[in-house]
Design a protein around this motif. Sequence first.
Motif, PDB file in Angstrom:
ATOM      1  N   GLY A  10     -31.884 -14.754 -31.754  1.00  0.00           N
ATOM      2  CA  GLY A  10     -31.880 -16.177 -32.059  1.00  0.00           C
ATOM      3  C   GLY A  10     -31.878 -17.073 -30.843  1.00  0.00           C
ATOM      4  N   VAL A  11     -31.874 -16.486 -29.646  1.00  0.00           N
ATOM      5  CA  VAL A  11     -31.861 -17.279 -28.416  1.00  0.00           C
ATOM      6  C   VAL A  11     -33.286 -17.569 -27.962  1.00  0.00           C
ATOM      7  N   ALA A  12     -34.059 -16.498 -27.771  1.00  0.00           N
ATOM      8  CA  ALA A  12     -35.460 -16.647 -27.369  1.00  0.00           C
ATOM      9  C   ALA A  12     -36.127 -15.285 -27.437  1.00  0.00           C
ATOM     10  N   GLY A  13     -37.391 -15.276 -27.839  1.00  0.00           N
ATOM     11  CA  GLY A  13     -38.181 -14.056 -27.817  1.00  0.00           C
ATOM     12  C   GLY A  13     -37.632 -12.947 -28.699  1.00  0.00           C
ATOM     13  N   GLU A  14     -38.184 -11.744 -28.476  1.00  0.00           N
ATOM     14  CA  GLU A  14     -37.749 -10.574 -29.230  1.00  0.00           C
ATOM     15  C   GLU A  14     -37.887  -9.327 -28.363  1.00  0.00           C
ATOM     16  N   TYR A  15     -37.210  -8.263 -28.768  1.00  0.00           N
ATOM     17  CA  TYR A  15     -37.140  -7.041 -27.975  1.00  0.00           C
ATOM     18  C   TYR A  15     -37.674  -5.857 -28.778  1.00  0.00           C
ATOM     19  N   ILE A  22     -31.160 -16.989 -44.921  1.00  0.00           N
ATOM     20  CA  ILE A  22     -31.873 -17.533 -43.762  1.00  0.00           C
ATOM     21  C   ILE A  22     -32.207 -16.430 -42.763  1.00  0.00           C
ATOM     22  N   ILE A  23     -31.237 -15.587 -42.460  1.00  0.00           N
ATOM     23  CA  ILE A  23     -31.463 -14.505 -41.496  1.00  0.00           C
ATOM     24  C   ILE A  23     -32.524 -13.534 -42.015  1.00  0.00           C
ATOM     25  N   ALA A  24     -32.427 -13.158 -43.287  1.00  0.00           N
ATOM     26  CA  ALA A  24     -33.412 -12.232 -43.861  1.00  0.00           C
ATOM     27  C   ALA A  24     -34.812 -12.833 -43.828  1.00  0.00           C
ATOM     28  N   ALA A  25     -34.919 -14.138 -44.087  1.00  0.00           N
ATOM     29  CA  ALA A  25     -36.225 -14.797 -44.059  1.00  0.00           C
ATOM     30  C   ALA A  25     -36.781 -14.846 -42.636  1.00  0.00           C
ATOM     31  N   CYS A  26     -35.913 -15.022 -41.650  1.00  0.00           N
ATOM     32  CA  CYS A  26     -36.357 -14.998 -40.247  1.00  0.00           C
ATOM     33  C   CYS A  26     -36.838 -13.608 -39.859  1.00  0.00           C
ATOM     34  N   GLU A  27     -36.118 -12.582 -40.286  1.00  0.00           N
ATOM     35  CA  GLU A  27     -36.531 -11.209 -39.995  1.00  0.00           C
ATOM     36  C   GLU A  27     -37.901 -10.923 -40.592  1.00  0.00           C
ATOM     37  N   GLN A  28     -38.116 -11.378 -41.817  1.00  0.00           N
ATOM     38  CA  GLN A  28     -39.375 -11.106 -42.515  1.00  0.00           C
ATOM     39  C   GLN A  28     -40.538 -11.897 -41.935  1.00  0.00           C
ATOM     40  N   SER A  29     -40.290 -13.154 -41.574  1.00  0.00           N
ATOM     41  CA  SER A  29     -41.384 -14.054 -41.192  1.00  0.00           C
ATOM     42  C   SER A  29     -41.725 -14.022 -39.706  1.00  0.00           C
ATOM     43  N   GLY A  30     -40.937 -13.317 -38.917  1.00  0.00           N
ATOM     44  CA  GLY A  30     -41.233 -13.220 -37.493  1.00  0.00           C
ATOM     45  C   GLY A  30     -40.633 -14.320 -36.646  1.00  0.00           C
ATOM     46  N   ARG A  31     -39.787 -15.154 -37.230  1.00  0.00           N
ATOM     47  CA  ARG A  31     -39.176 -16.224 -36.450  1.00  0.00           C
ATOM     48  C   ARG A  31     -38.162 -15.658 -35.461  1.00  0.00           C
ATOM     49  N   THR A  32     -38.003 -16.350 -34.345  1.00  0.00           N
ATOM     50  CA  THR A  32     -37.057 -15.904 -33.329  1.00  0.00           C
ATOM     51  C   THR A  32     -35.866 -16.843 -33.194  1.00  0.00           C
ATOM     52  N   ALA A  33     -35.901 -17.978 -33.879  1.00  0.00           N
ATOM     53  CA  ALA A  33     -34.777 -18.914 -33.903  1.00  0.00           C
ATOM     54  C   ALA A  33     -34.210 -18.952 -35.316  1.00  0.00           C
ATOM     55  N   ILE A  34     -32.901 -19.078 -35.425  1.00  0.00           N
ATOM     56  CA  ILE A  34     -32.239 -19.093 -36.725  1.00  0.00           C
ATOM     57  C   ILE A  34     -31.940 -20.538 -37.127  1.00  0.00           C
ATOM     58  N   PRO A  35     -32.524 -21.027 -38.212  1.00  0.00           N
ATOM     59  CA  PRO A  35     -32.204 -22.384 -38.675  1.00  0.00           C
ATOM     60  C   PRO A  35     -30.723 -22.513 -39.027  1.00  0.00           C
ATOM     61  N   THR A  36     -30.213 -23.705 -38.903  1.00  0.00           N
ATOM     62  CA  THR A  36     -28.812 -23.952 -39.230  1.00  0.00           C
ATOM     63  C   THR A  36     -28.680 -24.406 -40.684  1.00  0.00           C
ATOM     64  N   ILE A  37     -27.558 -24.054 -41.286  1.00  0.00           N
ATOM     65  CA  ILE A  37     -27.228 -24.510 -42.636  1.00  0.00           C
ATOM     66  C   ILE A  37     -25.933 -25.306 -42.531  1.00  0.00           C
ATOM     67  N   GLN A  38     -25.959 -26.538 -42.993  1.00  0.00           N
ATOM     68  CA  GLN A  38     -24.809 -27.423 -42.851  1.00  0.00           C
ATOM     69  C   GLN A  38     -23.890 -27.337 -44.074  1.00  0.00           C
ATOM     70  N   THR A  39     -22.675 -27.815 -43.904  1.00  0.00           N
ATOM     71  CA  THR A  39     -21.744 -27.914 -45.021  1.00  0.00           C
ATOM     72  C   THR A  39     -22.275 -28.920 -46.037  1.00  0.00           C
TER      73      THR A  39
END
Length: 241
Positions: free
Chosen positions: A45-50, A135-152
Motif C-alpha cells: 500500500g506504500v508504492a509499487g509491488e514485489y 477494499i483490500i480484496a478488491a485491491c488485490e484483485q484489480s491490481g491496485r497498489t494503494a489502499i483506499p481509506t474508509i471513514q467512520t
Amino acid sequence: MRIPRFYQAEIFAVGDTVALSEENFRHAVKVMRLNVDEPIIMFNGVAGEYTARIANVAKRNAEISIESYDDIDRESPLNITLVLALIKPDKMDFAIQKAVELGVNNIQPVITERSVVKLKAERMKKKIQHWQGIIIAACEQSGRTAIPTIQTVANVDDYLQQPTAATRITMLPTSHKSVADISPAQNMELLVGPEGGFTDAEEAMFVNQQIQIINFGPRILRAETAVIAGLTTLQHLHGDV
C-alpha cells in the motif's frame, strides 16, 4: 496463469525472507493450495509491488522470498471520494467493491433521512472492519497498489458542512445539467443516496452547499448502479478510463 496478489502492511526489501500474515497464509496455502517455489505478488500500500516466491510451508505458517520490485503505478490521476449513503448490506458491499475497482481513493459512508440501515457504535466498528476487508480484496484483485481509506460513518448534514476544495457532485433525474457541464478538477466527491433517494430537504441543502447536481438520464438508478455509472463517467472524463 495470473499470479495471485496479496496485501501485507509490511516493509519489504529484495532478498528478504518474510513470513506471510495469518490471513495471507490461510488464503494462499489453505484455500489456493499454493506450494513451495510458486510465484506470488506482494504489495504493502506504500508504492509499487514485489515479485516473490513461496520459500517454505509449515503446518501453521509459510515464508516467502522477495525477488524483485516493480515501481508500477496503477492509480488514477483523479482523486475521488465516494460519499455513499448506507444501503442494504449486500448492496453496500457490492458498491464498495466496484468503487475500489474503479479507482476511488476514499469512501465516506453517510446516514441520510431515508437510510434504511441503522448502526449502533459496536456494530459500526465491525462494519468498518468488514468494509476494509472488501477494499483490500478488491485491491488485490484489480491490481491496485494503494489502499483506499474508509471513514467512520457520519451524518450527511454534518459531513457536507465540512469545508473542501473538491468538486462535489450528485445525480438527480430532475437536473438539467449533464456530465459534460462538470468542470475539470483533480479532486472530486461523488454523493450517492440510499434506496429511497434523497428528501426534498436534502436536495435543497445540496443547492445551498453549491453541490453540482447532474442528470444521468431519465431512468432512476439503484444506488449501487449509480456508484458504477458515476465513477466510470468521472474517470472517463477526467481520470484514466
